[in-house]
Design a protein around this motif. Structure first.
Motif, PDB file in Angstrom:
ATOM      1  N   VAL A 130       3.401  86.840  48.104  1.00  0.00           N
ATOM      2  CA  VAL A 130       3.423  88.095  47.338  1.00  0.00           C
ATOM      3  C   VAL A 130       4.657  88.928  47.685  1.00  0.00           C
ATOM      4  CG1 VAL A 130       2.173  90.252  46.896  1.00  0.00           C
ATOM      5  CG2 VAL A 130       0.900  88.119  47.155  1.00  0.00           C
ATOM      6  N   THR A 131       5.178  88.782  48.884  1.00  0.00           N
ATOM      7  CA  THR A 131       6.282  89.615  49.363  1.00  0.00           C
ATOM      8  C   THR A 131       7.499  89.650  48.433  1.00  0.00           C
ATOM      9  OG1 THR A 131       5.601  89.410  51.677  1.00  0.00           O
ATOM     10  CG2 THR A 131       7.906  89.966  51.262  1.00  0.00           C
ATOM     11  N   PRO A 132       7.942  88.526  47.836  1.00  0.00           N
ATOM     12  CA  PRO A 132       9.101  88.601  46.933  1.00  0.00           C
ATOM     13  C   PRO A 132       8.904  89.578  45.781  1.00  0.00           C
ATOM     14  CG  PRO A 132       8.686  86.327  47.533  1.00  0.00           C
ATOM     15  CD  PRO A 132       7.529  87.122  48.048  1.00  0.00           C
ATOM     16  N   SER A 133       7.686  89.692  45.275  1.00  0.00           N
ATOM     17  CA  SER A 133       7.414  90.643  44.189  1.00  0.00           C
ATOM     18  C   SER A 133       7.555  92.078  44.679  1.00  0.00           C
ATOM     19  CB  SER A 133       6.004  90.427  43.638  1.00  0.00           C
ATOM     20  OG  SER A 133       5.849  89.136  43.097  1.00  0.00           O
ATOM     21  N   VAL A 134       7.073  92.345  45.889  1.00  0.00           N
ATOM     22  CA  VAL A 134       7.169  93.688  46.455  1.00  0.00           C
ATOM     23  C   VAL A 134       8.634  94.057  46.667  1.00  0.00           C
ATOM     24  CG1 VAL A 134       6.502  95.190  48.366  1.00  0.00           C
ATOM     25  CG2 VAL A 134       4.916  93.425  47.566  1.00  0.00           C
ATOM     26  N   LEU A 135       9.416  93.129  47.199  1.00  0.00           N
ATOM     27  CA  LEU A 135      10.834  93.388  47.434  1.00  0.00           C
ATOM     28  C   LEU A 135      11.584  93.608  46.122  1.00  0.00           C
ATOM     29  CD1 LEU A 135      11.524  90.770  50.251  1.00  0.00           C
ATOM     30  CD2 LEU A 135      11.279  93.247  50.500  1.00  0.00           C
ATOM     31  N   ALA A 136      11.240  92.810  45.084  1.00  0.00           N
ATOM     32  CA  ALA A 136      11.902  92.965  43.788  1.00  0.00           C
ATOM     33  C   ALA A 136      11.584  94.319  43.172  1.00  0.00           C
ATOM     34  CB  ALA A 136      11.470  91.841  42.848  1.00  0.00           C
ATOM     35  N   ALA A 137      10.338  94.743  43.302  1.00  0.00           N
ATOM     36  CA  ALA A 137       9.957  96.050  42.770  1.00  0.00           C
ATOM     37  C   ALA A 137      10.705  97.166  43.482  1.00  0.00           C
ATOM     38  CB  ALA A 137       8.440  96.242  42.902  1.00  0.00           C
ATOM     39  N   ARG A 138      10.761  97.098  44.786  1.00  0.00           N
ATOM     40  CA  ARG A 138      11.449  98.138  45.559  1.00  0.00           C
ATOM     41  C   ARG A 138      12.941  98.161  45.252  1.00  0.00           C
ATOM     42  NH1 ARG A 138       8.618  97.906  51.620  1.00  0.00           N
ATOM     43  NH2 ARG A 138       6.561  98.663  50.959  1.00  0.00           N
ATOM     44  N   ALA A 139      13.527  96.980  45.064  1.00  0.00           N
ATOM     45  CA  ALA A 139      14.951  96.921  44.736  1.00  0.00           C
ATOM     46  C   ALA A 139      15.249  97.582  43.395  1.00  0.00           C
ATOM     47  CB  ALA A 139      15.417  95.467  44.718  1.00  0.00           C
ATOM     48  N   ALA A 140      14.244  97.579  42.512  1.00  0.00           N
ATOM     49  CA  ALA A 140      14.400  98.214  41.200  1.00  0.00           C
ATOM     50  C   ALA A 140      13.965  99.679  41.215  1.00  0.00           C
ATOM     51  CB  ALA A 140      13.597  97.453  40.153  1.00  0.00           C
ATOM     52  N   GLY A 141      13.679 100.202  42.410  1.00  0.00           N
ATOM     53  CA  GLY A 141      13.269 101.596  42.538  1.00  0.00           C
ATOM     54  C   GLY A 141      11.824 101.839  42.182  1.00  0.00           C
ATOM     55  N   GLN A 142      11.016 100.786  42.126  1.00  0.00           N
ATOM     56  CA  GLN A 142       9.599 100.915  41.797  1.00  0.00           C
ATOM     57  C   GLN A 142       8.787 100.811  43.085  1.00  0.00           C
ATOM     58  OE1 GLN A 142       9.037  97.752  38.951  1.00  0.00           O
ATOM     59  NE2 GLN A 142      10.006  98.894  37.298  1.00  0.00           N
ATOM     60  N   VAL A 143       8.251 101.938  43.507  1.00  0.00           N
ATOM     61  CA  VAL A 143       7.560 101.968  44.798  1.00  0.00           C
ATOM     62  C   VAL A 143       6.092 102.348  44.689  1.00  0.00           C
ATOM     63  CG1 VAL A 143       9.680 102.481  46.057  1.00  0.00           C
ATOM     64  CG2 VAL A 143       8.289 104.361  45.164  1.00  0.00           C
ATOM     65  N   GLU A 144       5.663 102.779  43.507  1.00  0.00           N
ATOM     66  CA  GLU A 144       4.257 103.143  43.332  1.00  0.00           C
ATOM     67  C   GLU A 144       3.400 101.869  43.261  1.00  0.00           C
ATOM     68  OE1 GLU A 144       3.030 106.158  43.488  1.00  0.00           O
ATOM     69  OE2 GLU A 144       5.070 106.909  43.805  1.00  0.00           O
ATOM     70  N   PRO A 145       2.159 101.922  43.742  1.00  0.00           N
ATOM     71  CA  PRO A 145       1.298 100.726  43.733  1.00  0.00           C
ATOM     72  C   PRO A 145       1.166 100.074  42.356  1.00  0.00           C
ATOM     73  CG  PRO A 145       0.317 102.432  45.091  1.00  0.00           C
ATOM     74  CD  PRO A 145       1.502 103.060  44.430  1.00  0.00           C
ATOM     75  N   ASP A 146       1.007 100.880  41.295  1.00  0.00           N
ATOM     76  CA  ASP A 146       0.884 100.316  39.951  1.00  0.00           C
ATOM     77  C   ASP A 146       2.157  99.595  39.531  1.00  0.00           C
ATOM     78  OD1 ASP A 146      -1.677 101.145  39.653  1.00  0.00           O
ATOM     79  OD2 ASP A 146      -1.276 102.703  38.152  1.00  0.00           O
ATOM     80  N   GLN A 147       3.302 100.128  39.933  1.00  0.00           N
ATOM     81  CA  GLN A 147       4.575  99.503  39.587  1.00  0.00           C
ATOM     82  C   GLN A 147       4.761  98.170  40.322  1.00  0.00           C
ATOM     83  OE1 GLN A 147       7.084 102.808  40.769  1.00  0.00           O
ATOM     84  NE2 GLN A 147       7.412 103.417  38.629  1.00  0.00           N
ATOM     85  N   ILE A 148       4.385  98.169  41.592  1.00  0.00           N
ATOM     86  CA  ILE A 148       4.492  96.934  42.373  1.00  0.00           C
ATOM     87  C   ILE A 148       3.541  95.878  41.821  1.00  0.00           C
ATOM     88  CG2 ILE A 148       4.150  95.906  44.655  1.00  0.00           C
ATOM     89  CD1 ILE A 148       4.983  98.610  45.840  1.00  0.00           C
ATOM     90  N   LEU A 149       2.331  96.289  41.452  1.00  0.00           N
ATOM     91  CA  LEU A 149       1.360  95.356  40.877  1.00  0.00           C
ATOM     92  C   LEU A 149       1.889  94.757  39.575  1.00  0.00           C
ATOM     93  CD1 LEU A 149      -1.432  94.033  40.722  1.00  0.00           C
ATOM     94  CD2 LEU A 149      -2.238  96.091  39.545  1.00  0.00           C
ATOM     95  N   ALA A 150       2.478  95.605  38.723  1.00  0.00           N
ATOM     96  CA  ALA A 150       3.023  95.115  37.456  1.00  0.00           C
ATOM     97  C   ALA A 150       4.125  94.092  37.697  1.00  0.00           C
ATOM     98  CB  ALA A 150       3.543  96.282  36.619  1.00  0.00           C
ATOM     99  N   GLU A 151       4.999  94.370  38.661  1.00  0.00           N
ATOM    100  CA  GLU A 151       6.074  93.432  38.978  1.00  0.00           C
ATOM    101  C   GLU A 151       5.510  92.108  39.484  1.00  0.00           C
ATOM    102  OE1 GLU A 151       9.425  91.408  39.550  1.00  0.00           O
ATOM    103  OE2 GLU A 151       9.259  93.335  38.481  1.00  0.00           O
ATOM    104  N   HIS A 152       4.493  92.175  40.324  1.00  0.00           N
ATOM    105  CA  HIS A 152       3.909  90.942  40.851  1.00  0.00           C
ATOM    106  C   HIS A 152       3.219  90.154  39.733  1.00  0.00           C
ATOM    107  CE1 HIS A 152       2.216  88.047  43.493  1.00  0.00           C
ATOM    108  NE2 HIS A 152       0.973  88.469  43.353  1.00  0.00           N
ATOM    109  N   THR A 153       2.596  90.845  38.802  1.00  0.00           N
ATOM    110  CA  THR A 153       1.947  90.169  37.672  1.00  0.00           C
ATOM    111  C   THR A 153       2.981  89.481  36.794  1.00  0.00           C
ATOM    112  OG1 THR A 153       0.150  91.811  37.702  1.00  0.00           O
ATOM    113  CG2 THR A 153       0.386  90.489  35.709  1.00  0.00           C
TER     114      THR A 153
END
Length: 208
Positions: free
Chosen positions: A132-155
């Motif tokens: 799951v970690t690559p999705s979290v890192l990708a979200a953060r790199a795009a400035g998305q740090v909210e839980p819903d944003q990270i979940l969307a990126e992982h999905t």
């Protein structure tokens, strides 16, 4: 009647009640399924937790024989999950694969916690976190740090990973015989937002 990608995606979204009909879970329906497969929409799904069993609103008006469900923590894709999804699509003829991510996902939460603390869980939970970690890192790199944003990126990442790793599924999508969508499901109100669509003509709202 042959179910298509579009009709399988649209049928749970036609304003039906989120209450499941008792008929869908009745013992006589189980007996019927031992004899024949009903001509109903099928969805192969990868999901993080307990939604379809404990929250019928996640799949309104669906019961025994209607869905082919694959569950893994954080909807991570190992060989067993991929093989099960390929079975649903190639053998059972499921026209739609749904990656159903939900808020308060334990896998996403564990990955976020591991990045923040530098400590990873023991045992095979560590494997889930690492996937799951690559999705979290990708979200953060795009400035998305909210839980819903990270979940969307992982999905979204999971939907793309399915097509990248499964030639069977990728070929079905390329041939117009199947599609993959990602949904972000909210436990509190039962709403679902489309966050990814592959092989389906559907409008994905802008990331928020």
């Amino acid at each position: 009647m042959t179910r298509t990608r579009s009709s399988a995606y649209a049928s749970p979204r036609q304003g039906r009640s989120t209450r499941s009909s008792p008929h869908h879970h009745a013992p006589q329906r189980s007996s019927h399924l031992l004899i024949t497969q009903p001509d109903r929409p099928r969805v192969a799904g990868a999901q993080g937790s307990h939604l379809l069993a404990e929250r019928p609103g996640a799949a309104p008006d669906r019961g025994l024989g209607d869905l082919f469900v694959v569950r893994t923590a954080g909807h991570v894709m190992g060989p067993e999950a991929l093989g099960s999804i390929e079975f649903g699509v190639d053998v059972l003829g499921c026209p739609l694969v749904v990656v159903l991510g939900h808020d308060s996902c334990g896998g996403v939460g564990a990955a976020c916690a591991a990045l923040e603390t530098g400590m990873t869980p023991a045992g095979y939970v560590r494997d889930v976190v690492e996937r799951v970690t690559p999705s979290v890192l990708a979200a953060r790199a795009a400035g998305q740090v909210e839980p819903d944003q990270i979940l969307a990126e992982h999905t979204r990442h999971t939907a793309d990973l399915l097509l990248d790793r499964s030639r069977v599924l990728a070929d079905k999508v390329a041939a117009g015989q199947a599609a993959v969508v990602g949904l972000r499901y909210r436990l509190a109100d039962g709403s679902a937002q489309l966050v990814a669509a592959r092989g389906l003509d559907a409008t994905v709202p802008a990331a928020s």
